[in-house]
Write an enzyme that holds these catalytic residues in place. Structure first.
Site, PDB file in Angstrom:
ATOM      1  N   ARG A   1       3.137   9.336  15.266  1.00  0.00           N
ATOM      2  CA  ARG A   1       2.855  10.516  14.453  1.00  0.00           C
ATOM      3  C   ARG A   1       2.114  11.552  15.288  1.00  0.00           C
ATOM      4  O   ARG A   1       1.618  11.251  16.383  1.00  0.00           O
ATOM      5  CB  ARG A   1       2.039  10.157  13.210  1.00  0.00           C
ATOM      6  CG  ARG A   1       0.695   9.498  13.503  1.00  0.00           C
ATOM      7  CD  ARG A   1      -0.032   9.138  12.213  1.00  0.00           C
ATOM      8  NE  ARG A   1      -1.329   8.524  12.473  1.00  0.00           N
ATOM      9  CZ  ARG A   1      -2.251   8.287  11.546  1.00  0.00           C
ATOM     10  NH1 ARG A   1      -2.016   8.624  10.291  1.00  0.00           N
ATOM     11  NH2 ARG A   1      -3.408   7.715  11.853  1.00  0.00           N
TER      12      ARG A   1
ATOM     13  N   ASP B   1     -10.012   0.053   4.054  1.00  0.00           N
ATOM     14  CA  ASP B   1     -10.246   1.491   4.109  1.00  0.00           C
ATOM     15  C   ASP B   1     -11.745   1.763   4.022  1.00  0.00           C
ATOM     16  O   ASP B   1     -12.539   0.876   3.702  1.00  0.00           O
ATOM     17  CB  ASP B   1      -9.518   2.195   2.962  1.00  0.00           C
ATOM     18  CG  ASP B   1      -8.013   2.237   3.173  1.00  0.00           C
ATOM     19  OD1 ASP B   1      -7.587   2.359   4.330  1.00  0.00           O
ATOM     20  OD2 ASP B   1      -7.275   2.139   2.176  1.00  0.00           O
TER      21      ASP B   1
ATOM     22  N   ARG C   1       0.818  -1.206   0.000  1.00  0.00           N
ATOM     23  CA  ARG C   1       0.000   0.000   0.000  1.00  0.00           C
ATOM     24  C   ARG C   1       0.858   1.266   0.000  1.00  0.00           C
ATOM     25  O   ARG C   1       0.335   2.363  -0.031  1.00  0.00           O
ATOM     26  CB  ARG C   1      -0.916   0.028   1.233  1.00  0.00           C
ATOM     27  CG  ARG C   1      -1.890  -1.128   1.312  1.00  0.00           C
ATOM     28  CD  ARG C   1      -2.965  -0.825   2.338  1.00  0.00           C
ATOM     29  NE  ARG C   1      -2.410  -0.490   3.633  1.00  0.00           N
ATOM     30  CZ  ARG C   1      -2.130  -1.386   4.586  1.00  0.00           C
ATOM     31  NH1 ARG C   1      -2.331  -2.665   4.358  1.00  0.00           N
ATOM     32  NH2 ARG C   1      -1.650  -1.004   5.749  1.00  0.00           N
TER      33      ARG C   1
ATOM     34  N   ARG D   1       7.507   6.798  -5.688  1.00  0.00           N
ATOM     35  CA  ARG D   1       7.232   7.600  -6.874  1.00  0.00           C
ATOM     36  C   ARG D   1       8.514   8.242  -7.389  1.00  0.00           C
ATOM     37  O   ARG D   1       9.326   8.729  -6.603  1.00  0.00           O
ATOM     38  CB  ARG D   1       6.204   8.687  -6.558  1.00  0.00           C
ATOM     39  CG  ARG D   1       4.854   8.125  -6.138  1.00  0.00           C
ATOM     40  CD  ARG D   1       3.864   9.229  -5.880  1.00  0.00           C
ATOM     41  NE  ARG D   1       2.580   8.670  -5.434  1.00  0.00           N
ATOM     42  CZ  ARG D   1       1.837   9.183  -4.482  1.00  0.00           C
ATOM     43  NH1 ARG D   1       2.224  10.283  -3.867  1.00  0.00           N
ATOM     44  NH2 ARG D   1       0.695   8.621  -4.139  1.00  0.00           N
TER      45      ARG D   1
ATOM     46  N   GLU E   1       0.098  10.318  18.643  1.00  0.00           N
ATOM     47  CA  GLU E   1      -0.506   8.997  18.507  1.00  0.00           C
ATOM     48  C   GLU E   1       0.491   7.910  18.906  1.00  0.00           C
ATOM     49  O   GLU E   1       1.614   7.866  18.401  1.00  0.00           O
ATOM     50  CB  GLU E   1      -0.977   8.779  17.068  1.00  0.00           C
ATOM     51  CG  GLU E   1      -1.636   7.435  16.835  1.00  0.00           C
ATOM     52  CD  GLU E   1      -2.178   7.284  15.426  1.00  0.00           C
ATOM     53  OE1 GLU E   1      -1.984   6.206  14.835  1.00  0.00           O
ATOM     54  OE2 GLU E   1      -2.788   8.246  14.913  1.00  0.00           O
TER      55      GLU E   1
ATOM     56  N   ARG F   1      -3.629  -4.271  16.666  1.00  0.00           N
ATOM     57  CA  ARG F   1      -3.006  -3.117  17.287  1.00  0.00           C
ATOM     58  C   ARG F   1      -4.087  -2.068  17.509  1.00  0.00           C
ATOM     59  O   ARG F   1      -5.030  -1.937  16.719  1.00  0.00           O
ATOM     60  CB  ARG F   1      -1.907  -2.537  16.396  1.00  0.00           C
ATOM     61  CG  ARG F   1      -0.735  -3.457  16.220  1.00  0.00           C
ATOM     62  CD  ARG F   1       0.007  -3.706  17.519  1.00  0.00           C
ATOM     63  NE  ARG F   1       0.866  -2.580  17.892  1.00  0.00           N
ATOM     64  CZ  ARG F   1       1.622  -2.562  18.977  1.00  0.00           C
ATOM     65  NH1 ARG F   1       1.583  -3.590  19.832  1.00  0.00           N
ATOM     66  NH2 ARG F   1       2.384  -1.523  19.258  1.00  0.00           N
TER      67      ARG F   1
ATOM     68  N   TYR G   1      -7.762  -5.755   6.774  1.00  0.00           N
ATOM     69  CA  TYR G   1      -7.515  -4.316   6.713  1.00  0.00           C
ATOM     70  C   TYR G   1      -8.378  -3.752   5.594  1.00  0.00           C
ATOM     71  O   TYR G   1      -8.282  -4.178   4.441  1.00  0.00           O
ATOM     72  CB  TYR G   1      -6.044  -4.003   6.446  1.00  0.00           C
ATOM     73  CG  TYR G   1      -5.779  -2.507   6.423  1.00  0.00           C
ATOM     74  CD1 TYR G   1      -5.434  -1.842   7.586  1.00  0.00           C
ATOM     75  CD2 TYR G   1      -5.935  -1.777   5.254  1.00  0.00           C
ATOM     76  CE1 TYR G   1      -5.222  -0.459   7.577  1.00  0.00           C
ATOM     77  CE2 TYR G   1      -5.728  -0.404   5.236  1.00  0.00           C
ATOM     78  CZ  TYR G   1      -5.369   0.243   6.407  1.00  0.00           C
ATOM     79  OH  TYR G   1      -5.173   1.602   6.397  1.00  0.00           O
TER      80      TYR G   1
END
Length: 369
Positions: free
Chosen positions: A280, A351, A173, A177, A301, A250, A349
């Site tokens: 983060r 989204d 994921r 680039r 976090e 988690r 998982y």
């Protein structure tokens, strides 16, 4: 009159409820053990700053599915938003995902796209044919230096284990680039709802034939004989009272602070150094750049193993988890008039856009029966 029970008021449950409610002959009861609808997408305004806060961590809607994009906009005004994540490592700030600017900055070079591709190939571990875990996948993609800088420490903090214990699929994921595109997502449709996510759920569940009961916990001992079908979106292991053991997740928790003006100048900054305890910091005023606020609220976090009473976030899907999952799935197949859907009930998982797409398809198939 058809009676349906939906366990969970997140996107899976809300989409199913909204679709079923289109038929006035259906009566739908939605329950959730929390005190609010919306699941982990719940948003609310902070009382001191008036900033719209994503209570369970940042949610940026992004998809390549035009059906899902059009569907979600029936319930909100989706504002354009580009998530430009930064990462701090060894005292420097870098763009994520790894792009041409990251590569040039990290290695102190001025490579063009073709040169950068050749350079990454030269430092990647080409001895790895088929990566068997997260670390091997990263080494095959980007080599040792970039892996150790941006992924090793962050991943170990996030997942609480060595990256060699995690499946290679997690890293698929995270693209590399070879241009200066610093948009964290590559999907064509991206945005954040103008009035927050909770307003979406309020509209989805606002029908005369939908009843919502909060602070209501479901388990397999419930008498469900009065319902024609039950859609279950809670944890699959919890449903069966953990008879094959707990699946590992988690979870995250936050330390919030309020200050004046602007704290970090960006919505999300990752901290890749392993000696920094948090993963983060997200500063929520930056998720609504169309608003103006004199004060700001930000969240550090932290990640930890899910214990009883915690909100499960990320399924770890280690080898022992997948063995247990097979046994739980066999139990699901024995059930009559139950559909398990969503991230927790299928232990995947997912989204937001995946969850919505799945629920829309399940509803389509269900009404054909």
């Amino acid at each position: 009159m058809n009676r349906y029970l939906i366990v969970g008021a997140g996107f899976s449950g809300a989409v199913i409820a909204e679709r079923l409610a289109k038929n006035p002959d259906n009566f739908i009861v939605v329950i959730d053990e929390r005190e609010h609808i919306g699941g982990n997408c719940f948003t609310e305004r902070d009382s001191e700053t008036n900033v719209m806060v994503h209570k369970y961590g940042p949610h940026i809607f992004n998809t390549d599915n035009i059906e899902v994009w059009n569907y979600i906009q029936e319930f909100c005004q989706m504002m354009p938003f580009v998530n430009r994540v930064k990462t701090i490592f060894n005292g420097n700030v870098y763009s994520m995902p790894i792009n041409l600017h990251t590569i040039n900055q990290f290695f102190e070079k001025t490579l063009n796209p073709t040169e950068a591709k050749d350079f990454i190939k030269s430092i990647a571990d080409n001895t790895i044919d088929v990566p068997s875990n997260f670390e091997e996948q990263a080494l095959k993609f980007i080599g040792k230096d970039l892996y150790e800088a941006f992924f090793y420490g962050y991943t170990k903090k996030q997942w609480g284990c060595e990256p060699t214990e995690l499946p290679a699929s997690i890293l698929k994921r995270l693209p590399v680039r070879f241009n200066y595109d610093d948009n964290y997502y590559s999907n064509p449709y991206q945005g954040i709802p103008k009035d927050g996510y909770t307003a979406i759920f309020e509209k989805m569940l606002n029908a005369p034939n939908i009843k919502v009961n909060l602070n209501t916990k479901f388990d397999s001992k419930w008498d469900v004989r009065e319902y024609d079908h039950i859609f279950y979106t809670g944890p699959i292991d919890s449903f069966f009272n953990y008879k094959y053991g707990r699946l590992s997740y988690r979870t995250v928790f936050f330390e919030s602070s309020i200050t004046n003006d602007d704290y970090q100048g960006n919505a999300v900054i990752n901290y890749a150094d392993p000696d920094v305890p948090f993963t983060r910091i997200h500063e929520h005023k930056h998720f609504t750049p169309w608003e103006s606020h004199n004060k700001t609220i930000y969240f550090k976090e932290f990640s930890k193993e899910t214990e009883e009473g915690d909100v499960p976030y990320y399924p770890k899907r280690l080898a022992q988890d997948l063995e247990k999952l097979v046994e739980y799935q066999k139990e699901v197949e024995k059930l009559d008039k139950f559909t398990f859907l969503g991230r927790l009930a299928t232990y995947r998982y997912m989204d937001m856009h995946h969850v919505i797409a799945e629920a829309l398809e399940i509803h389509r198939q269900f009404i054909k029966q």
